[in-house]
Design a protein around this motif. Structure first.
Motif, PDB file in Angstrom:
ATOM      1  N   THR B  79      53.939  78.003 121.381  1.00 16.43           N
ATOM      2  CA  THR B  79      53.981  79.240 120.612  1.00 16.43           C
ATOM      3  C   THR B  79      53.125  79.090 119.355  1.00 16.43           C
ATOM      4  OG1 THR B  79      56.219  79.586 121.411  1.00 16.43           O
ATOM      5  CG2 THR B  79      55.504  80.971 119.586  1.00 16.43           C
ATOM      6  N   LEU B 234      52.505  87.628 118.685  1.00 16.64           N
ATOM      7  CA  LEU B 234      53.866  87.337 119.152  1.00 16.64           C
ATOM      8  C   LEU B 234      54.303  88.335 120.218  1.00 16.64           C
ATOM      9  CD1 LEU B 234      55.714  86.306 115.894  1.00 16.64           C
ATOM     10  CD2 LEU B 234      55.312  84.898 117.900  1.00 16.64           C
ATOM     11  N   VAL B 254      55.141  80.562 126.172  1.00 19.68           N
ATOM     12  CA  VAL B 254      55.408  80.769 124.745  1.00 19.68           C
ATOM     13  C   VAL B 254      56.708  81.555 124.595  1.00 19.68           C
ATOM     14  CG1 VAL B 254      52.977  80.758 124.107  1.00 19.68           C
ATOM     15  CG2 VAL B 254      54.096  82.907 124.657  1.00 19.68           C
ATOM     16  N   ALA B 255      57.217  81.620 123.369  1.00 20.44           N
ATOM     17  CA  ALA B 255      58.543  82.197 123.140  1.00 20.44           C
ATOM     18  C   ALA B 255      58.690  83.605 123.721  1.00 20.44           C
ATOM     19  CB  ALA B 255      58.846  82.198 121.645  1.00 20.44           C
ATOM     20  N   MET B 279      62.494  84.197 117.418  1.00 22.77           N
ATOM     21  CA  MET B 279      61.148  84.701 117.131  1.00 22.77           C
ATOM     22  C   MET B 279      61.161  85.638 115.936  1.00 22.77           C
ATOM     23  SD  MET B 279      59.638  85.686 120.783  1.00 22.77           S
ATOM     24  CE  MET B 279      58.255  86.620 120.170  1.00 22.77           C
TER      25      MET B 279
END
Lengths: 407, 300
Positions: B79, B234, B254-255, B279
């Motif tokens: 991430t 994100l 990734v997250a 997150m």
């Protein structure tokens, strides 16, 4: 006062409506499946036929995209709007049957003249069974074998297809030809259900199953696969290619062998301009135990249905039409008593025969209500071993630890 | 009564009404789901109790379980690589392009407009195209690198654990480049020309002009671009299913994608919510830094 009048009027109107409908009340059945989006499929075609042939039953068919089927049905079931009949991919079925969301049809099938439990292959039947009870019937099925390019084999002096994984590695080395961009073999070891679909049979051949993945045999074959990839006998991209793309490499002549299923046959006939054949999935040792992946969909009646009898009649109709599955829709029936008509295309008929035989060894994924988590543990372990992040045995042990918390 | 109506018609009441409407809207559409998400991360969520609000509380069990997942630290590392790699790439290249197209040459505006193409295209399409470009055996990128003699053997961008996260970063940089360039171009255009002329007369060279005029004048634009870049990165989801599905062996997970995987692929909604709360803390931290860094401008 006013309210009473209104109520009276409403009930009068309602009884008038009831009187106007035929004596036999109509029953509406809702059917959900993934068929019928771009071309006619099994569920939409058969539902329409049944609807037209029966005055007392209206069938409302709804197409739902593959990726949304489980989510949509879950939501509908939670809010009380579930369909009467739904068809799921076979590993998803246990999610619903184990939670009492599907109707137990064990007795109905036992008394049915149309549906016979004994005719189905064991694998598909297991995927609709939970706790010894029958919660659905298989709709169609598929499985995997190994395709091979006969022209390239002949050029390398090989006559028979490989029968063990060690032989696959040995052949792959001989067939690899970097100068002409030819890999020995291709398969799908993707981070997803397709990866598990191709690797789980290996675990099963070695005496394991989804609840016991850390077997010596499975680690041995994983090491072989790693050797094949590390030596460049297979593209490293098998780790990110789906089965359809992976077999595309075979069709273009850039791979001499490919692990895939009967859904590829029609495209292969069109794209592959070489002589090809298909063989049973190789085993771990010569003459060792066989297994193969089991794909395909199942039918089930949801437990919330108001019309179980009518729904079962519709289910019986679907089953009664199963001899049309292959000729009209290209899907393999999940039972052994239906003779598949010869298509007259030599390669296709030969391939079908192999897949029919392979189906006897096909084993379902699960069934388990938390199948997706088990599947992720399996394909993660496979990828960790193939990329060298862990030894095959360590990766499988780690997957086993995860799986133990689920089972 | 009439006093209230008057206040509503002209004065503080009207302002409060307007602000209040916006606030209620924000609370209902953003606040409530957010709280529900946080609540869910402390509950035991079952597939069939998804619609319910009251479920057994499990305290921090979900958080402990998420951290104990074998892939947790790998996903965390990825991430950070993905977020800071993408942001750095998008910003540096976007700034360079913005400076380049700020020069006056024929066709500058037209060519700059063409960069919008990448911004208009859906992530899934961009992912599919980059999937071909980055393919190991027959990908365009490998052919180019080989032609220039940079590599001898093919790089398997999507399948090699050392490169897989960078494959997604490269595609994401391309995807976000145009947006960065446009915002920065607007910022550049707002700087008065005469500042540069004066500096030039005083004998400042190009680098000095950039360092003492462009950068300070662009401060707030850069802050906005970076914080929007963080949020956009994100949020990025489409590229992952199209390129690697987080594989091989989670080396490109990734997250954001993990949270989706947990919720909608593994049907573990509690853990999915837990990851997204984690997150959120990251975004909150970044927003605080951003707000603090631009505070003096608001006052000035």
């Amino acid at each position: 006062m006013q309210f009473v009048k209104l109520g009276l009027f409403a009930s009068l109107a309602a009884s008038a409506l009831v009187a106007a409908t035929p004596v036999q009340a109509q029953v509406t059945l809702k059917v959900w499946s993934i068929d019928g989006n771009d071309r006619p499929g099994i569920a939409d075609t058969f539902s329409k036929e049944f609807d037209e042939a029966n005055d007392d039953i209206v069938v409302e068919y709804r197409y739902i995209p593959f990726d949304e089927l489980v989510n949509e049905t879950l939501r509908a079931f939670a809010t009380g709007n579930a369909p009467d009949i739904v068809s799921f991919d076979n590993p998803d079925f246990a999610l619903f049957s184990s939670r009492g969301a599907m109707l137990d049809i064990t007795d109905r099938v036992a008394n049915s003249e149309i549906i016979g439990k004994a005719e189905y292959f064991q694998g598909p039947l297991n995927s609709v069974t939970w706790d010894g009870k029958l919660y659905g019937v298989p709709k169609y099925t598929d499985t995997i074998g190994i395709f091979y390019n006969k022209d390239l084999m002949a050029a390398a002096g090989l006559t028979e297809p490989p029968t063990t994984w060690a032989e696959v590695a040995e052949y792959a080395e001989k067939l690899t030809d970097p100068a002409n961009n030819v890999y020995g073999v291709t398969f799908s070891a993707r981070a997803g259900e397709e990866g598990t679909f191709q690797f789980l049979p290996i675990i099963q051949m070695s005496g394991g199953d989804a609840n016991k993945v850390n077997t010596e045999g499975a680690a041995e074959v994983l090491d072989l696969w790693k050797t094949i990839i590390d030596n460049g006998w297979a593209s490293r991209d098998v780790l990110s290619l789906g089965q359809w793309d992976s077999t595309g490499v075979f069709n273009s002549g850039n791979a001499a062998m490919a692990v895939s299923g009967p859904w590829e046959i029609d495209r292969m006939l069109e794209d592959a301009d070489f002589d090809w054949g298909v063989a049973l999935l190789p085993t771990i040792t010569e003459g060792g135990e066989r297994s193969s992946a089991l794909g395909g969909f199942n039918w089930g009646i949801m437990a919330s249905t108001q019309h179980p009898d009518e729904a079962f009649r519709l289910l019986e109709y679907y089953v009664s039409q199963e001899d049309r599955l292959f000729p009209e829709f290209g899907n393999l029936p999940a039972r052994g008593d239906i003779e598949l008509p010869a298509t007259g295309i030599e390669k296709k008929d030969a391939a079908l025969k192999v897949f029919q035989e392979q189906l006897q060894y096909a084993q379902p994924r699960g069934p388990h209500p938390e199948w997706q988590k088990i599947s992720k543990a399996i394909y993660d372990a496979m990828q960790q071993a193939l990329t060298g992040q862990m030894s095959a045995m360590d990766a499988l042990n780690q997957a086993q630890a995860t799986i133990d918390t689920i089972y | 009564m009439s006093r209230i109506l008057n206040a509503l018609r002209d004065g503080v009441g009207f302002d409060i009404l307007l602000v209040g409407a916006a606030l209620i809207f924000l609370l209902a559409l953003a606040g409530a789901p957010l709280l529900y998400n946080v609540l869910m991360s402390f509950q035991q969520v079952d597939m069939f109790t998804l619609g319910a609000l009251f479920r057994p509380f499990v305290g921090f069990d979900n958080y402990v379980a998420v951290v104990r997942q074998p892939e947790f630290w790998l996903v965390t590392r990825n991430t950070f690589i993905f977020v800071f790699g993408s942001m750095a790439g998008q910003f540096v290249l976007g700034f360079a392009l913005a400076l380049f197209f700020a020069q006056r040459f024929p066709g500058a505006a037209t060519i700059r407009g063409l960069f919008l193409v990448s911004w208009v295209m859906p992530g899934l399409v961009v992912g599919a195209i980059w999937s071909w470009i980055l393919a190991g055996d027959f990908g365009v990128l490998n052919v180019i690198l080989k032609t220039f003699g940079i590599i001898d053997t093919n790089i398997f961008w999507k399948s090699d654990p050392n490169f897989s996260i960078w494959a997604v970063v490269i595609a994401n940089i391309w995807l976000g480049l145009a947006f960065n360039m446009l915002l920065l171009s607007v910022g550049l255009a707002a700087i008065p020309r005469d500042l540069y002329e004066a500096a030039e007369l005083d004998g400042a060279n190009a680098f000095q002009r950039f360092w003492t005029i462009t950068l300070p004048m662009m401060r707030s634009t850069i802050g906005a671009v970076l914080s929007l870049g963080l949020i956009g990165t994100l949020q990025q989801f489409d590229l992952f299913p199209a390129l690697t599905e987080g594989g091989p062996a989670n080396t490109s997970n990734v997250a954001g994608f993990w949270s989706w995987q947990l919720s909608f692929q593994l049907y573990d909604f509690a853990k999915g919510a837990t990851v997204s709360v984690m997150m959120f803390l990251l975004v909150l931290f970044a927003s605080v830094v951003y707000v603090r860094s631009t505070r003096h401008e608001v006052r000035g």
